[in-house]
Motif scaffolding. Structure first.
Motif, PDB file in Angstrom:
ATOM      1  N   HIS A  84       0.831  -1.211   0.000  1.00  0.00           N
ATOM      2  CA  HIS A  84       0.000   0.000   0.000  1.00  0.00           C
ATOM      3  C   HIS A  84       0.866   1.263   0.000  1.00  0.00           C
ATOM      4  O   HIS A  84       0.561   2.235  -0.700  1.00  0.00           O
ATOM      5  CB  HIS A  84      -0.923  -0.003   1.224  1.00  0.00           C
ATOM      6  CG  HIS A  84      -1.805   1.203   1.308  1.00  0.00           C
ATOM      7  ND1 HIS A  84      -2.881   1.407   0.474  1.00  0.00           N
ATOM      8  CD2 HIS A  84      -1.753   2.298   2.133  1.00  0.00           C
ATOM      9  CE1 HIS A  84      -3.460   2.556   0.767  1.00  0.00           C
ATOM     10  NE2 HIS A  84      -2.800   3.116   1.762  1.00  0.00           N
ATOM     11  N   TYR A  85       1.951   1.244   0.766  1.00  0.00           N
ATOM     12  CA  TYR A  85       2.832   2.413   0.830  1.00  0.00           C
ATOM     13  C   TYR A  85       3.432   2.717  -0.550  1.00  0.00           C
ATOM     14  O   TYR A  85       3.441   3.869  -0.996  1.00  0.00           O
ATOM     15  CB  TYR A  85       3.948   2.178   1.843  1.00  0.00           C
ATOM     16  CG  TYR A  85       4.923   3.340   1.951  1.00  0.00           C
ATOM     17  CD1 TYR A  85       4.616   4.451   2.736  1.00  0.00           C
ATOM     18  CD2 TYR A  85       6.130   3.327   1.258  1.00  0.00           C
ATOM     19  CE1 TYR A  85       5.495   5.527   2.833  1.00  0.00           C
ATOM     20  CE2 TYR A  85       7.019   4.397   1.354  1.00  0.00           C
ATOM     21  CZ  TYR A  85       6.691   5.489   2.139  1.00  0.00           C
ATOM     22  OH  TYR A  85       7.561   6.539   2.217  1.00  0.00           O
ATOM     23  N   LEU A  86       3.919   1.688  -1.225  1.00  0.00           N
ATOM     24  CA  LEU A  86       4.520   1.889  -2.548  1.00  0.00           C
ATOM     25  C   LEU A  86       3.487   2.366  -3.565  1.00  0.00           C
ATOM     26  O   LEU A  86       3.778   3.235  -4.390  1.00  0.00           O
ATOM     27  CB  LEU A  86       5.188   0.603  -3.024  1.00  0.00           C
ATOM     28  CG  LEU A  86       6.519   0.272  -2.337  1.00  0.00           C
ATOM     29  CD1 LEU A  86       6.949  -1.158  -2.650  1.00  0.00           C
ATOM     30  CD2 LEU A  86       7.602   1.256  -2.771  1.00  0.00           C
ATOM     31  N   CYS A  87       2.284   1.809  -3.504  1.00  0.00           N
ATOM     32  CA  CYS A  87       1.225   2.248  -4.410  1.00  0.00           C
ATOM     33  C   CYS A  87       0.895   3.720  -4.189  1.00  0.00           C
ATOM     34  O   CYS A  87       0.755   4.499  -5.137  1.00  0.00           O
ATOM     35  CB  CYS A  87      -0.033   1.404  -4.203  1.00  0.00           C
ATOM     36  SG  CYS A  87       0.097  -0.290  -4.801  1.00  0.00           S
ATOM     37  N   THR A  88       0.784   4.109  -2.930  1.00  0.00           N
ATOM     38  CA  THR A  88       0.452   5.490  -2.588  1.00  0.00           C
ATOM     39  C   THR A  88       1.540   6.451  -3.045  1.00  0.00           C
ATOM     40  O   THR A  88       1.253   7.517  -3.614  1.00  0.00           O
ATOM     41  CB  THR A  88       0.250   5.625  -1.067  1.00  0.00           C
ATOM     42  OG1 THR A  88      -0.808   4.748  -0.660  1.00  0.00           O
ATOM     43  CG2 THR A  88      -0.105   7.053  -0.690  1.00  0.00           C
ATOM     44  N   GLN A  89       2.797   6.088  -2.811  1.00  0.00           N
ATOM     45  CA  GLN A  89       3.905   6.964  -3.146  1.00  0.00           C
ATOM     46  C   GLN A  89       4.097   7.102  -4.654  1.00  0.00           C
ATOM     47  O   GLN A  89       4.419   8.186  -5.154  1.00  0.00           O
ATOM     48  CB  GLN A  89       5.203   6.438  -2.513  1.00  0.00           C
ATOM     49  CG  GLN A  89       5.215   6.475  -1.001  1.00  0.00           C
ATOM     50  CD  GLN A  89       5.064   7.878  -0.445  1.00  0.00           C
ATOM     51  OE1 GLN A  89       5.757   8.799  -0.859  1.00  0.00           O
ATOM     52  NE2 GLN A  89       4.134   8.054   0.491  1.00  0.00           N
ATOM     53  N   LEU A  90       3.912   6.019  -5.382  1.00  0.00           N
ATOM     54  CA  LEU A  90       4.231   6.015  -6.807  1.00  0.00           C
ATOM     55  C   LEU A  90       3.007   6.155  -7.714  1.00  0.00           C
ATOM     56  O   LEU A  90       3.154   6.294  -8.925  1.00  0.00           O
ATOM     57  CB  LEU A  90       4.999   4.732  -7.164  1.00  0.00           C
ATOM     58  CG  LEU A  90       6.445   4.742  -6.655  1.00  0.00           C
ATOM     59  CD1 LEU A  90       6.982   3.330  -6.479  1.00  0.00           C
ATOM     60  CD2 LEU A  90       7.343   5.517  -7.615  1.00  0.00           C
ATOM     61  N   PRO A 184      15.387   6.499 -21.521  1.00  0.00           N
ATOM     62  CA  PRO A 184      14.515   7.661 -21.786  1.00  0.00           C
ATOM     63  C   PRO A 184      13.056   7.280 -21.553  1.00  0.00           C
ATOM     64  O   PRO A 184      12.275   7.120 -22.484  1.00  0.00           O
ATOM     65  CB  PRO A 184      14.796   7.960 -23.270  1.00  0.00           C
ATOM     66  CG  PRO A 184      15.116   6.611 -23.856  1.00  0.00           C
ATOM     67  CD  PRO A 184      15.816   5.831 -22.770  1.00  0.00           C
ATOM     68  N   ILE A 185      12.685   7.153 -20.286  1.00  0.00           N
ATOM     69  CA  ILE A 185      11.391   6.550 -19.944  1.00  0.00           C
ATOM     70  C   ILE A 185      10.216   7.361 -20.492  1.00  0.00           C
ATOM     71  O   ILE A 185       9.248   6.792 -21.004  1.00  0.00           O
ATOM     72  CB  ILE A 185      11.272   6.374 -18.418  1.00  0.00           C
ATOM     73  CG1 ILE A 185      12.295   5.335 -17.947  1.00  0.00           C
ATOM     74  CG2 ILE A 185       9.861   5.931 -18.035  1.00  0.00           C
ATOM     75  CD1 ILE A 185      12.311   5.104 -16.465  1.00  0.00           C
ATOM     76  N   SER A 217      13.520   6.363 -11.092  1.00  0.00           N
ATOM     77  CA  SER A 217      13.503   6.832 -12.481  1.00  0.00           C
ATOM     78  C   SER A 217      12.171   7.418 -12.904  1.00  0.00           C
ATOM     79  O   SER A 217      12.109   8.200 -13.852  1.00  0.00           O
ATOM     80  CB  SER A 217      13.864   5.668 -13.414  1.00  0.00           C
ATOM     81  OG  SER A 217      15.113   5.115 -13.083  1.00  0.00           O
ATOM     82  N   CYS A 218      11.094   7.028 -12.233  1.00  0.00           N
ATOM     83  CA  CYS A 218       9.756   7.471 -12.637  1.00  0.00           C
ATOM     84  C   CYS A 218       9.184   8.574 -11.752  1.00  0.00           C
ATOM     85  O   CYS A 218       8.014   8.942 -11.906  1.00  0.00           O
ATOM     86  CB  CYS A 218       8.801   6.274 -12.644  1.00  0.00           C
ATOM     87  SG  CYS A 218       9.266   4.976 -13.815  1.00  0.00           S
ATOM     88  N   GLY A 223       1.770  11.335 -11.105  1.00  0.00           N
ATOM     89  CA  GLY A 223       0.679  12.289 -11.305  1.00  0.00           C
ATOM     90  C   GLY A 223       0.370  12.516 -12.768  1.00  0.00           C
ATOM     91  O   GLY A 223      -0.620  13.165 -13.109  1.00  0.00           O
ATOM     92  N   ASP A 224       1.219  11.981 -13.640  1.00  0.00           N
ATOM     93  CA  ASP A 224       1.015  12.117 -15.085  1.00  0.00           C
ATOM     94  C   ASP A 224       0.822  10.721 -15.661  1.00  0.00           C
ATOM     95  O   ASP A 224      -0.004   9.957 -15.194  1.00  0.00           O
ATOM     96  CB  ASP A 224       2.211  12.839 -15.704  1.00  0.00           C
ATOM     97  CG  ASP A 224       1.984  13.241 -17.158  1.00  0.00           C
ATOM     98  OD1 ASP A 224       0.850  13.110 -17.630  1.00  0.00           O
ATOM     99  OD2 ASP A 224       2.945  13.672 -17.803  1.00  0.00           O
ATOM    100  N   ILE A 225       1.615  10.338 -16.617  1.00  0.00           N
ATOM    101  CA  ILE A 225       1.530   9.023 -17.231  1.00  0.00           C
ATOM    102  C   ILE A 225       2.676   8.168 -16.714  1.00  0.00           C
ATOM    103  O   ILE A 225       3.827   8.586 -16.715  1.00  0.00           O
ATOM    104  CB  ILE A 225       1.557   9.134 -18.774  1.00  0.00           C
ATOM    105  CG1 ILE A 225       1.426   7.780 -19.430  1.00  0.00           C
ATOM    106  CG2 ILE A 225       2.791   9.863 -19.258  1.00  0.00           C
ATOM    107  CD1 ILE A 225       1.275   7.841 -20.939  1.00  0.00           C
ATOM    108  N   LEU A 226       2.364   6.977 -16.245  1.00  0.00           N
ATOM    109  CA  LEU A 226       3.348   6.083 -15.653  1.00  0.00           C
ATOM    110  C   LEU A 226       3.490   4.809 -16.480  1.00  0.00           C
ATOM    111  O   LEU A 226       2.584   4.450 -17.248  1.00  0.00           O
ATOM    112  CB  LEU A 226       2.919   5.699 -14.236  1.00  0.00           C
ATOM    113  CG  LEU A 226       3.024   6.766 -13.153  1.00  0.00           C
ATOM    114  CD1 LEU A 226       2.200   6.366 -11.931  1.00  0.00           C
ATOM    115  CD2 LEU A 226       4.480   6.997 -12.778  1.00  0.00           C
TER     116      LEU A 226
END
Length: 383
Positions: A84-90, A184-185, A217-218, A223-226
């Protein structure tokens, strides 16, 4: 006699100076390592922030084992909290924990293309320098594997345009483990969307070390496209163990049904999950360590240039010096060991033939004097 090929292959590796051996490490930090009662400066660690040297421990739990697979009784509150923490942060909907990054990478690819009928109309596009776990996953999947030249968007675009596959998956590392350069992600994402493809990123060497808050890197894309699939591993900058695969709720639900590594493995230890979460929260605030790491990278590159040491183009903690010849690389590594420097000689098949290298990895724990000493003896070892 059965299995005579074993001796033949071992002899062949030895003759080519490619035989791999393990070394018993008595103790290790991000800065030093002790082997055979001798202490060396450690320039082969992936503990980029020096977090392995810190006592970061949760007092909430002492249960070592999960005692079962996650789909039986192994999925406990600690694993859920870490996901849950990783999902929330990323910025992802769901996550899935694995006991190793290799297992996460390879099994996700195999599981995604487990449907043979769908896989006949599927293709995987991989950067030629991708990690072995990513390549193995594709080789053992039912989809076609298509390689594109390293970080070459035009070559990838050409491959995508020629493909008639309905299901396209582009895979790249965030930071490439042997060259140290970055993908170049953002451009890969745009290209993926143009061709109705998914993008999968393995950010093993970027997470923790890159980004203003260490989200890797991301981070600038949050907040945009992941990427559709993001793999975070805990064995590098987090100085822990295991990995988490992040994606949409539907994708993670699909993995729960078809990922054999996840289904048939004992779940991550709740103690490990809890301690990893504590470390992740520290990493977000580890600006001092990231500043020091970047300072050390700049110092090494500057001193290497002064000593005419040809280092590959990399702005990350991974600074490779390609010598080509395996014998020459081994000799240089042994000379450095004689001077108290532990630096690994990377040889085929880990890297392509004629690209054997010394792989320098820098950490926030190294001092200016450490790096000065390294470069001085590197210059002598390469003569």
């Amino acid at each position: 006699m059965p299995f005579e090929f074993i001796s033949a292959h071992l002899n062949e590796r030895a003759e080519q100076l490619l035989l791999r051996k393990r070394h018993v490490v008595q103790s290790a930090t991000a800065r030093t390592i002790m082997v055979n009662d001798k202490t060396y400066l450690n320039f082969a660690s992936n503990d980029y922030l020096g977090f392995g040297d810190l006592t970061i421990k949760s007092e909430n739990i002492n249960t070592l084992g999960s005692h079962s697979s996650a789909l039986v009784t192994g999925y406990q509150l600690q694993q859920q909290a870490l996901e849950h923490y990783l999902c929330t942060q990323l910025g992802y909907q769901a996550g899935l924990l694995f006991n190793s990054g290799f297992s996460a990478n390879s099994s996700v690819i195999k599981a995604l293309f487990q449907d043979k009928a769908a896989a006949q109309n599927s293709a995987i596009f991989q950067d030629k320098l991708n990690h072995a776990s990513l390549i193995d996953g594709a080789l053992h999947s039912n989809a076609a594997l298509i390689r594109f030249n390293h970080n070459d968007l035009n070559h990838l675009r050409s491959r995508l345009e020629k493909s008639k596959a309905q299901n396209k998956l582009i895979i790249s590392e965030g930071v490439f483990s042997m060259d140290g350069d970055t993908a170049p992600i953002k451009d890969l994402l745009l290209l993926a969307k143009q061709h109705n493809a998914w993008l999968m990123v393995d950010d093993a060497h970027g997470f923790g070390a890159l980004g203003n808050t260490g989200l890797g890197s991301c981070e600038t894309l949050i907040g945009d496209i992941l990427p559709d699939i993001l793999v975070i591993t805990f064995g590098k900058a987090v100085a822990s163990s295991g990995a988490c695969v992040l994606g949409s709720r539907a994708f993670i639900d699909y993995m729960l049904q078809y990922n054999r590594d996840y289904t048939y493995s004992t779940a991550m230890s709740p103690l490990l999950a809890d301690n990893t979460l504590v470390r992740l929260k520290h990493i977000k605030k580890a600006n001092t360590q990231r500043v020091m790491l970047n300072k050390n990278i700049a110092t090494f590159k500057h001193l290497a240039q002064q000593h005419n040491i040809a280092v590959m183009e990399s702005d990350t903690a991974i600074q490779p010096i390609v010598l080509g010849c395996a014998e020459q690389t081994l000799k240089a590594a042994n000379k450095l060991k004689q001077q108290g420097i532990w630096l690994t000689a990377i040889r085929p098949p880990t890297v392509a033939y004629n690209t054997a290298r010394l792989r320098v990895t820098l950490t926030a724990a190294h001092t200016f004097d450490d790096i000065t000493y390294l470069v001085k003896h590197l210059a002598e070892a390469l003569l």
